[in-house]
Design a protein around this motif. Structure first.
Motif, PDB file in Angstrom:
ATOM      1  N   HIS A  55      12.749   7.568  39.047  1.00 46.07           N
ATOM      2  CA  HIS A  55      13.510   6.354  38.721  1.00 46.07           C
ATOM      3  C   HIS A  55      14.975   6.445  39.144  1.00 46.07           C
ATOM      4  N   GLY A 101       2.728   0.976  37.788  1.00 44.90           N
ATOM      5  CA  GLY A 101       4.048   0.382  37.665  1.00 44.90           C
ATOM      6  C   GLY A 101       5.049   0.792  38.727  1.00 44.90           C
ATOM      7  N   ARG A 103       7.400   0.445  41.848  1.00 42.86           N
ATOM      8  CA  ARG A 103       8.116  -0.700  42.430  1.00 42.86           C
ATOM      9  C   ARG A 103       8.421  -0.370  43.888  1.00 42.86           C
ATOM     10  N   PRO A 135       8.515   4.442  37.365  1.00 44.71           N
ATOM     11  CA  PRO A 135       9.205   4.170  36.098  1.00 44.71           C
ATOM     12  C   PRO A 135       9.741   5.475  35.488  1.00 44.71           C
ATOM     13  N   ALA A 136      10.775   5.375  34.680  1.00 43.13           N
ATOM     14  CA  ALA A 136      11.310   6.550  33.986  1.00 43.13           C
ATOM     15  C   ALA A 136      10.200   7.213  33.171  1.00 43.13           C
ATOM     16  N   ALA A 138       7.587   8.743  34.255  1.00 45.33           N
ATOM     17  CA  ALA A 138       6.254   8.667  34.871  1.00 45.33           C
ATOM     18  C   ALA A 138       5.669  10.065  35.067  1.00 45.33           C
TER      19      ALA A 138
END
Length: 179
Positions: A55, A101, A103, A135-136, A138
């Motif tokens: 992230h 999730g 991105r 995501p943070a 993960a």
């Protein structure tokens, strides 16, 4: 899918002369091969690869590829249900990292042509390369395609790897931090 690839490559501004030559080669391949997106196109076909970043952009997730024996980013072949190169890049990244999730960063970020063994004695992947952000917190899950899966500092990718992997990780981090 074929039209998407032509549009993406046609609009992409290559950061180096060598990559612009590859872009032209990839476009010529697509003009000559209606099936140029798929593994069945011999000897060369387009693929998509994704450098998955933490992230904060400090680490990149790499897979120890079973056939290549190298630490590489996630990536693979286009499939008939895929609608775009971005969709291939994201699908492969999720499948091989096990991280939901992700991105996708705006791309492509790089192009690479490398020798593989899809069609003996060899063929080439015409690789369109992207970046994605996890995501943070993960946690990656090793897929059947990997011998190992680990996070490495973007500036500390170990051997055995290759310069294309290092370049993609740096460009993905730059895209994240500037975006």
């Amino acid at each position: 899918m074929h039209a998407d690839a032509r549009a993406v490559l046609g609009a992409w501004h290559a950061p180096t002369g060598a990559e612009d030559a590859l872009r032209q080669e990839f476009l010529a391949h697509l003009r000559s091969h209606g099936d140029g997106m798929y593994r069945e196109c011999v000897p060369d076909h387009l693929t998509a690869t994704t450098a998955v970043l933490s992230h904060d952009g400090e680490r990149v997730l790499l897979t120890l590829h079973g056939k290549a024996g190298l630490w590489l980013p996630m990536g693979g072949h286009c499939e008939p249900g895929d609608l775009s190169l971005e969709a291939v890049a994201l699908r492969e990244a999720i499948e091989e990292s096990g991280i939901p999730g992700l991105r996708l960063l705006p791309g492509p970020l790089a192009l690479d042509r490398h020798r593989v063994w899809c069609h003996p004695p060899f063929s080439h992947h015409l690789d369109v390369e992207y970046g994605a952000v996890a995501p943070a917190g993960a946690e990656a899950v090793i897929s059947e395609e990997s011998l190992d899966l680990r996070w490495f500092p973007v500036d500390g990718i170990p051997d055995p790897s290759d310069e294309a992997t290092r370049r993609l990780a740096r460009r993905a981090r730059q895209a994240l931090l500037s975006g």
